[in-house]
Design a protein around this motif. Structure first.
Motif, PDB file in Angstrom:
ATOM      1  N   SER A   5       0.844  -1.196   0.000  1.00  0.00           N
ATOM      2  CA  SER A   5       0.000   0.000   0.000  1.00  0.00           C
ATOM      3  C   SER A   5       0.881   1.247   0.000  1.00  0.00           C
ATOM      4  CB  SER A   5      -0.895  -0.007   1.248  1.00  0.00           C
ATOM      5  OG  SER A   5      -1.580   1.220   1.341  1.00  0.00           O
ATOM      6  N   CYS A   6       0.603   2.184  -0.920  1.00  0.00           N
ATOM      7  CA  CYS A   6       1.471   3.370  -1.021  1.00  0.00           C
ATOM      8  C   CYS A   6       1.138   4.401   0.046  1.00  0.00           C
ATOM      9  CB  CYS A   6       1.365   3.991  -2.419  1.00  0.00           C
ATOM     10  SG  CYS A   6      -0.114   4.994  -2.659  1.00  0.00           S
ATOM     11  N   GLY A   7      -0.022   4.249   0.716  1.00  0.00           N
ATOM     12  CA  GLY A   7      -0.370   5.148   1.814  1.00  0.00           C
ATOM     13  C   GLY A   7      -1.115   6.400   1.393  1.00  0.00           C
ATOM     14  N   PHE A   8      -1.401   6.544   0.113  1.00  0.00           N
ATOM     15  CA  PHE A   8      -2.052   7.771  -0.373  1.00  0.00           C
ATOM     16  C   PHE A   8      -3.453   7.950   0.201  1.00  0.00           C
ATOM     17  CE2 PHE A   8      -4.864   9.704  -3.588  1.00  0.00           C
ATOM     18  CZ  PHE A   8      -4.302  10.977  -3.661  1.00  0.00           C
ATOM     19  N   CYS A   9      -4.236   6.852   0.244  1.00  0.00           N
ATOM     20  CA  CYS A   9      -5.619   7.014   0.733  1.00  0.00           C
ATOM     21  C   CYS A   9      -5.846   6.175   1.992  1.00  0.00           C
ATOM     22  CB  CYS A   9      -6.634   6.672  -0.362  1.00  0.00           C
ATOM     23  SG  CYS A   9      -6.605   4.972  -0.931  1.00  0.00           S
TER      24      CYS A   9
ATOM     25  N   CYS B 246      -7.198   2.223   2.210  1.00  0.00           N
ATOM     26  CA  CYS B 246      -6.211   1.183   1.916  1.00  0.00           C
ATOM     27  C   CYS B 246      -5.056   1.231   2.910  1.00  0.00           C
ATOM     28  CB  CYS B 246      -5.715   1.350   0.484  1.00  0.00           C
ATOM     29  SG  CYS B 246      -4.328   0.310   0.052  1.00  0.00           S
TER      30      CYS B 246
ATOM     31  N   CYS C 193      -7.367   2.962  -5.724  1.00  0.00           N
ATOM     32  CA  CYS C 193      -6.932   2.162  -6.872  1.00  0.00           C
ATOM     33  C   CYS C 193      -7.114   0.673  -6.581  1.00  0.00           C
ATOM     34  CB  CYS C 193      -5.478   2.477  -7.247  1.00  0.00           C
ATOM     35  SG  CYS C 193      -4.252   1.651  -6.225  1.00  0.00           S
TER      36      CYS C 193
ATOM     37  N   GLY D  32      -6.227  -1.389  -3.257  1.00  0.00           N
ATOM     38  CA  GLY D  32      -7.141  -1.352  -2.117  1.00  0.00           C
ATOM     39  C   GLY D  32      -8.425  -2.136  -2.346  1.00  0.00           C
TER      40      GLY D  32
HETATM   41  S1  SF4 Z   1      -5.606   2.188  -2.823  1.00  0.00           S
HETATM   42 FE1  SF4 Z   1      -4.802   4.178  -2.119  1.00  0.00          FE
HETATM   43  S2  SF4 Z   1      -3.196   3.733  -0.572  1.00  0.00           S
HETATM   44 FE2  SF4 Z   1      -3.696   1.819  -1.688  1.00  0.00          FE
HETATM   45  S3  SF4 Z   1      -2.109   1.721  -3.258  1.00  0.00           S
HETATM   46 FE3  SF4 Z   1      -3.929   2.684  -4.195  1.00  0.00          FE
HETATM   47  S4  SF4 Z   1      -3.646   4.893  -3.908  1.00  0.00           S
HETATM   48 FE4  SF4 Z   1      -2.186   3.844  -2.555  1.00  0.00          FE
END
Ligand code: SF4
Length: 220
Positions: A132-136, A139, A179, A182
């Motif tokens: 998980s990239c942590g953006f949202c 997720c 994305c 998640g």
């Molecule tokens: S769902 Fe959100 S947190 Fe997870 S990888 Fe995609 S952008 Fe990043």
């Protein structure tokens, strides 16, 4: 890259030639990776519409050491789990989706009957919380909570209410995450809880039938 690799042949031999290799629903060919408990894991370009069992038997050499297939996760880590009864499903987008699997990336993870499904799900959730990239928030936080909860299941410390919460949380991630990463856990959580209910129930009762999950385990 996979799409670009098909372009020269289509230019030389024509689109009808390429389309004829697949089916009405899924035209052409696809690159598949057959991995896990098969005798000859590998990568192959095959016609769409081929039954999954043909790919496993003819390309993958069948299940290793004469064991029985317990589950297949077709299409990569984001897909649901299918079972022996689905092995004759054609590798088409609609047909695979209908049985709760998917064509996805074309990676077919074959699991034999020595595998603990809860242990595999735990590995998958470890992967997703790590990636998980942590953006949202759904997720970033959701994948970590799901991983903590599957560790609780593996340790024999969870209840049916925890499983219900995992499904509700993963479904809410489908509806709210930014994305596909998640959105992914819901498919394999839903299909494994439905198709391997006995195995989940055994863990709720504190017993891993295959002896792979240990009570003290809380991390991968
Ligand atoms: S769902 Fe959100 S947190 Fe997870 S990888 Fe995609 S952008 Fe990043």
């Amino acid at each position: 890259m996979e799409s670009w690799a098909s372009v020269p042949s289509i230019i030389v031999q024509g689109s009808d030639w390429y389309k004829a290799k697949g089916t009405e629903d899924s035209k052409g060919t696809k690159i598949f990776q057959i991995v896990g408990h098969v005798n000859t894991p590998g990568v192959v370009e095959a016609n769409m519409g081929l039954p999954l069992s043909t790919l496993i038997d003819q390309i993958g050499g069948g299940c290793r050491q004469g064991k029985q297939i317990k589950a297949v996760q077709p299409g990569g880590a984001a897909c649901g789990f299918i079972t022996r009864e689905h092995l004759n499903t054609p590798l088409e987008y609609a047909a695979m989706s209908k049985v709760g699997g998917g064509v996805g990336s074309g990676t077919m993870l074959v699991m034999d009957d020595t595998v603990c499904v809860i242990d595999v799900v735990k590995c998958l959730l470890y992967f997703f919380q790590h990636e998980s990239c942590g953006f949202c928030l759904p997720c970033r936080r959701g994948t970590r909570v799901l991983y903590e909860m599957i560790c609780k299941v593996a340790a024999g410390q969870a209840t049916q209410a925890d499983l219900d919460r995992m499904l509700t949380l993963s479904k809410s991630m489908v509806d709210s995450a930014n994305c596909a990463l998640g959105w992914s856990p819901y498919s394999f959580l839903q299909t494994t809880m439905e198709r391997f209910k006995d195995e989940y129930d055994a863990h709720l009762a504190g017993n891993c039938p295959l002896g792979m999950c240990k009570a003290e385990e809380h991390s991968h």
